[in-house]
Design a protein around this motif. Structure first.
Motif, PDB file in Angstrom:
ATOM      1  N   GLU A 199      39.874  27.479  -9.570  1.00  0.00           N
ATOM      2  CA  GLU A 199      38.540  27.484 -10.190  1.00  0.00           C
ATOM      3  C   GLU A 199      38.624  27.430 -11.717  1.00  0.00           C
ATOM      4  OE1 GLU A 199      36.832  31.102  -8.623  1.00  0.00           O
ATOM      5  OE2 GLU A 199      37.211  30.462  -6.566  1.00  0.00           O
ATOM      6  N   ARG A 200      39.840  27.289 -12.252  1.00  0.00           N
ATOM      7  CA  ARG A 200      40.038  27.335 -13.708  1.00  0.00           C
ATOM      8  C   ARG A 200      40.715  26.049 -14.200  1.00  0.00           C
ATOM      9  NH1 ARG A 200      37.650  30.908 -16.985  1.00  0.00           N
ATOM     10  NH2 ARG A 200      39.380  30.520 -18.394  1.00  0.00           N
ATOM     11  N   PRO A 201      40.738  25.824 -15.537  1.00  0.00           N
ATOM     12  CA  PRO A 201      41.424  24.634 -16.081  1.00  0.00           C
ATOM     13  C   PRO A 201      42.928  24.689 -15.794  1.00  0.00           C
ATOM     14  CG  PRO A 201      40.029  25.664 -17.754  1.00  0.00           C
ATOM     15  CD  PRO A 201      40.066  26.605 -16.589  1.00  0.00           C
ATOM     16  N   GLU A 205      45.853  21.213 -19.397  1.00  0.00           N
ATOM     17  CA  GLU A 205      44.629  21.227 -20.214  1.00  0.00           C
ATOM     18  C   GLU A 205      44.747  22.299 -21.308  1.00  0.00           C
ATOM     19  OE1 GLU A 205      40.704  20.040 -17.717  1.00  0.00           O
ATOM     20  OE2 GLU A 205      42.104  21.271 -16.590  1.00  0.00           O
ATOM     21  N   TYR A 206      45.265  23.458 -20.953  1.00  0.00           N
ATOM     22  CA  TYR A 206      45.449  24.512 -21.954  1.00  0.00           C
ATOM     23  C   TYR A 206      46.366  24.065 -23.096  1.00  0.00           C
ATOM     24  CZ  TYR A 206      42.814  28.657 -20.566  1.00  0.00           C
ATOM     25  OH  TYR A 206      41.790  29.559 -20.348  1.00  0.00           O
ATOM     26  N   ASP A 207      47.394  23.264 -22.795  1.00  0.00           N
ATOM     27  CA  ASP A 207      48.260  22.745 -23.872  1.00  0.00           C
ATOM     28  C   ASP A 207      47.428  21.994 -24.917  1.00  0.00           C
ATOM     29  OD1 ASP A 207      50.629  23.668 -22.723  1.00  0.00           O
ATOM     30  OD2 ASP A 207      51.049  21.776 -21.679  1.00  0.00           O
ATOM     31  N   LYS A 354      35.276  23.622  -9.490  1.00  0.00           N
ATOM     32  CA  LYS A 354      36.107  23.866 -10.656  1.00  0.00           C
ATOM     33  C   LYS A 354      35.324  23.973 -11.963  1.00  0.00           C
ATOM     34  CE  LYS A 354      40.820  22.537 -11.959  1.00  0.00           C
ATOM     35  NZ  LYS A 354      41.558  23.585 -11.254  1.00  0.00           N
ATOM     36  N   TYR A 355      34.866  25.177 -12.284  1.00  0.00           N
ATOM     37  CA  TYR A 355      34.433  25.497 -13.637  1.00  0.00           C
ATOM     38  C   TYR A 355      33.364  24.515 -14.142  1.00  0.00           C
ATOM     39  CZ  TYR A 355      35.912  28.114 -17.864  1.00  0.00           C
ATOM     40  OH  TYR A 355      36.006  28.935 -18.947  1.00  0.00           O
ATOM     41  N   TRP A 356      33.611  23.779 -15.180  1.00  0.00           N
ATOM     42  CA  TRP A 356      32.579  22.884 -15.722  1.00  0.00           C
ATOM     43  C   TRP A 356      32.696  21.461 -15.178  1.00  0.00           C
ATOM     44  CZ3 TRP A 356      28.401  24.686 -18.245  1.00  0.00           C
ATOM     45  CH2 TRP A 356      28.478  25.960 -18.807  1.00  0.00           C
ATOM     46  N   TYR A 398      27.578  35.739 -10.029  1.00  0.00           N
ATOM     47  CA  TYR A 398      28.826  35.071 -10.421  1.00  0.00           C
ATOM     48  C   TYR A 398      28.659  34.258 -11.699  1.00  0.00           C
ATOM     49  CZ  TYR A 398      31.753  36.650  -6.689  1.00  0.00           C
ATOM     50  OH  TYR A 398      32.525  37.446  -5.899  1.00  0.00           O
ATOM     51  N   GLU A 399      29.826  33.788 -12.159  1.00  0.00           N
ATOM     52  CA  GLU A 399      29.851  32.978 -13.384  1.00  0.00           C
ATOM     53  C   GLU A 399      29.344  31.557 -13.094  1.00  0.00           C
ATOM     54  OE1 GLU A 399      33.849  32.761 -14.860  1.00  0.00           O
ATOM     55  OE2 GLU A 399      33.277  31.901 -16.813  1.00  0.00           O
ATOM     56  N   TYR A 400      29.758  30.982 -11.956  1.00  0.00           N
ATOM     57  CA  TYR A 400      29.267  29.653 -11.557  1.00  0.00           C
ATOM     58  C   TYR A 400      29.277  29.552 -10.052  1.00  0.00           C
ATOM     59  CZ  TYR A 400      34.353  29.145 -12.461  1.00  0.00           C
ATOM     60  OH  TYR A 400      35.712  29.358 -12.544  1.00  0.00           O
TER      61      TYR A 400
HETATM   62  C1  9WN Z   1      36.589  30.292 -23.656  1.00  0.00           C
HETATM   63  C2  9WN Z   1      32.554  33.605 -21.954  1.00  0.00           C
HETATM   64  C3  9WN Z   1      32.957  32.149 -22.056  1.00  0.00           C
HETATM   65  C4  9WN Z   1      31.741  31.216 -22.104  1.00  0.00           C
HETATM   66  C5  9WN Z   1      32.151  29.759 -21.976  1.00  0.00           C
HETATM   67  C6  9WN Z   1      32.989  29.625 -20.704  1.00  0.00           C
HETATM   68  C7  9WN Z   1      34.212  30.533 -20.780  1.00  0.00           C
HETATM   69  C8  9WN Z   1      36.179  30.885 -22.325  1.00  0.00           C
HETATM   70  C9  9WN Z   1      37.382  30.861 -21.385  1.00  0.00           C
HETATM   71  O1  9WN Z   1      33.787  31.865 -20.928  1.00  0.00           O
HETATM   72  O2  9WN Z   1      35.052  30.108 -21.847  1.00  0.00           O
HETATM   73  O3  9WN Z   1      35.552  30.401 -24.573  1.00  0.00           O
HETATM   74  O4  9WN Z   1      38.314  31.612 -21.639  1.00  0.00           O
HETATM   75  O5  9WN Z   1      37.400  30.096 -20.418  1.00  0.00           O
HETATM   76  O6  9WN Z   1      33.345  28.300 -20.486  1.00  0.00           O
HETATM   77  O7  9WN Z   1      31.018  28.933 -21.917  1.00  0.00           O
HETATM   78  O8  9WN Z   1      31.067  31.404 -23.301  1.00  0.00           O
HETATM   79  O9  9WN Z   1      31.689  33.782 -20.890  1.00  0.00           O
END
Ligand code: 9WN
Length: 432
Positions: A199-201, A205-207, A354-356, A398-400
Motif C-alpha cells: 500500500e506504500r511507494p 521511488e524513495y531513491d 496503492k496510496y495515490w 483510514y488514510e485511504y
Molecule cells: C510524506 C501526512 C502525509 C500527508 C501526505 C501523504 C503522506 C508523507 C509520507 O502523509 O505523505 O509527506 O511519509 O508518505 O501522502 O499527503 O500530508 O498525513
C-alpha cells in the motif's frame, strides 16, 4: 450518525498532542502542513481553542521568508524516515531557529481554513479577533509563493518535490522518474513497518524522493537554485487551486476585518493566477485540468482527482465545469466505483490499493463535494458525500480506501494508517 461523529471526535482528541495534531499514530508522528489545516476545520466544530492552537503552532514554525514547511519535527523520534537529520532545514539561512523541519512545503490550505473556521464559529466576533492575529503570516506565505516560486512570472507556482504535492506517488510522477537516474540509497524505511508495503511507494521511488532533496540541500534550499536545477519542477493543479482558494479567502477575510492594505495586491495575484491556470492547465481533449512539467516543458496529460479540484477554487467557467463533471462521471463515477478515485480508473497505471495511484482520499472528496455544490451539481455532490460517509462507516477512519465497491464487503477496504486525523476531521465537517 451521532455515534460516528463521536468516534471522529475521539480520533481527533487522541491525535492532538502538545498544541498540534499528528496525522496518525506511529506512521506520522509529527505535524504536517496541510493535515494540520484540515484538522483545524474538524476541531472548529467542537473545540475552537484546539483549532486555533493547531494553526498557531503551524505558523510559529514559519521561516523569515514566509515559507511554511511540510513537516515540523516537534518531537525526537526515529519512527519516521526521513527525519530531521536527513532534511536539515538549518541549511537555509532564513529557516526557523525554534523548530527543525523539512525544506519543502505542502498545499497552502491555511487561508481557506481560516475562512472555514469563521464560517463554522458560533462566536464570530471572537473568531475574527483570532484571525486578525494570524492572517498577516498567511499573507506572507502567499507572498513567498508568488514571488519565489514563479520563475517565469506566469501566475502559477511550482513544486519541486512530489511530497510537496501531497499526492506522493501519483502515476503522474512516473514520467518524471523516467527522466532521472538517482543513486541507490541505503536507508531503513519506517513506513513499511507500520503499514503493508503493497500500500506504500516502492524503494526505488524513495531513491528519487531522497535524491531531489539532496540536490536542494547542496544549494541550501535556495529557491532560485532549485528552480534552475531540480529535476522535479511541476505546476500542479491541486496545489495551485488550493493557493487560489486560500488567496480568495484572504481577500474575503481582510475585507471583513476592514483592513484593505493588502487587498489590492491579493487581487492582482488572484486575477493573474486564475487566468494563467485556465490558459495553461486545461486540457481540451481530456476535458479537465492537468499537471505541467516545467523542467522538461511539457504537459503531463493524465486525469487524477487533482484534475477536478479546481472546482473547489471556483476556477473553471460553468461551461468548463459541465465538461469536467461529465468526464469525471464517465471515467471515475461508474456504478462499481466509489467517488472519487485518486487516479483515472480507466488507465493502465491505476492501482486501487496503492496510496495515490487509485484509492479514494477523504480530503480530495471533501474539496470535490464543496466544489460540485458550488457549481450547482447537487446530486453528484450528494453522491460524493454519501460515498465518503459509507466507506468510513464500513471500514473505519483510514488514510485511504479502495475505490472498488466489491472490495468493501467485509470492512477491510481501508488502507494505510488507521484513526487518521483528516478523515475524522472532514467527516465531522461533512456531517454538520
Ligand atoms: C510524506 C501526512 C502525509 C500527508 C501526505 C501523504 C503522506 C508523507 C509520507 O502523509 O505523505 O509527506 O511519509 O508518505 O501522502 O499527503 O500530508 O498525513
Amino acid at each position: 450518525m451521532k455515534a460516528l461523529q463521536e468516534r471522529a471526535q475521539t480520533v481527533l482528541n487522541n491525535n492532538f498532542k502538545e498544541g498540534f495534531s499528528i496525522p496518525c499514530a506511529k506512521l506520522y508522528p509529527f505535524q504536517w502542513f496541510w493535515d494540520s489545516g484540515l484538522i483545524a476545520i474538524g476541531f472548529a466544530h467542537f473545540d475552537m481553542q484546539k483549532a486555533e492552537q493547531e494553526i498557531e503552532t503551524l505558523l510559529d514554525a514559519q521561516w523569515e521568508n514566509g515559507f511554511i514547511p511540510h513537516i515540523i519535527f516537534h518531537t525526537d523520534t526515529d519512527t519516521y524516515f526521513p527525519g530531521p537529520d536527513f532534511h536539515r532545514s538549518d541549511l537555509h539561512p532564513q529557516s526557523s531557529k525554534k523548530y527543525k523541519s523539512t525544506g519543502m512545503t505542502q498545499p497552502p490550505v491555511t487561508g481557506f481554513v481560516l475562512e472555514e473556521m469563521y464560517r463554522i464559529s458560533k462566536d464570530k466576533v471572537a473568531t475574527l479577533k483570532y484571525i486578525e492575529t494570524v492572517i498577516d503570516k498567511v499573507y506572507d506565505n502567499h507572498n513567498y509563493f508568488f514571488t519565489k516560486r514563479d520563475p517565469q512570472n506566469e501566475g502559477l507556482v511550482y513544486i519541486y518535490h512530489n511530497w510537496e504535492s501531497g499526492t506522493d506517488n501519483s502515476p503522474i510522477w512516473d514520467d518524471i522518474w523516467d527522466t532521472m537516474d538517482p543513486p541507490e540509497y541505503t536507508f531503513e524505511r519506517r513506513d513499511t513497518t507500520h503499514v503493508d508495503a503493497a500500500e506504500r511507494p516502492s524503494k526505488r521511488e524513495y531513491d528519487h524522493y531522497l535524491y531531489i532533496i539532496d540536490i536542494a540541500k547542496e544549494h541550501n534550499y535556495s529557491d532560485e537554485k532549485i528552480a534552475e536545477l531540480s529535476p522535479f519542477l511541476v505546476q500542479d493543479p491541486l496545489f495551485n487551486a488550493i493557493l487560489i482558494k486560500s488567496n480568495q479567502s484572504l481577500i474575503n477575510l481582510y475585507e471583513l476585518l476592514g483592513d484593505y492594505s493588502k487587498v489590492e495586491q491579493l487581487k492582482q495575484w488572484q486575477n493573474k493566477s486564475v487566468k494563467a491556470f485556465n490558459d495553461k492547465l486545461f486540457d481540451e481533449e481530456l476535458g479537465a485540468y492537468i499537471h505541467y512539467d516545467l523542467r522538461n516543458e511539457k504537459p503531463l496529460r493524465y486525469l487524477s482527482s487533482s484534475s477536478f479540484a479546481p472546482l473547489y477554487a471556483n476556477i473553471p467557467s460553468k461551461e468548463r465545469a459541465d465538461v469536467m463533471v461529465k468526464v469525471m462521471m464517465e471515467k471515475f463515477g461508474g456504478d462499481q466505483q466509489y467517488l472519487c478515485a485518486s487516479f483515472d480508473p480507466t488507465s493502465e497505471r491505476f492501482n486501487p490499493k496503492k496510496y495515490w495511484r487509485g484509492p479514494v482520499w477523504i480530503n480530495l472528496n471533501w474539496m470535490l463535494f464543496k466544489g460540485l455544490k458550488q457549481y450547482g451539481f447537487s446530486e453528484i455532490a450528494e453522491r460524493v458525500k454519501q460515498d465518503t460517509i459509507e466507506i468510513i462507516e464500513k471500514n473505519g477512519f483510514y488514510e485511504y480506501f479502495d475505490s472498488r465497491k466489491e472490495m468493501h464487503k467485509d470492512g477491510t477496504a481501508g488502507y494505510g494508517g488507521n484513526d487518521f486525523s483528516w478523515s475524522a476531521a472532514l467527516l465531522i465537517d461533512l456531517l454538520n
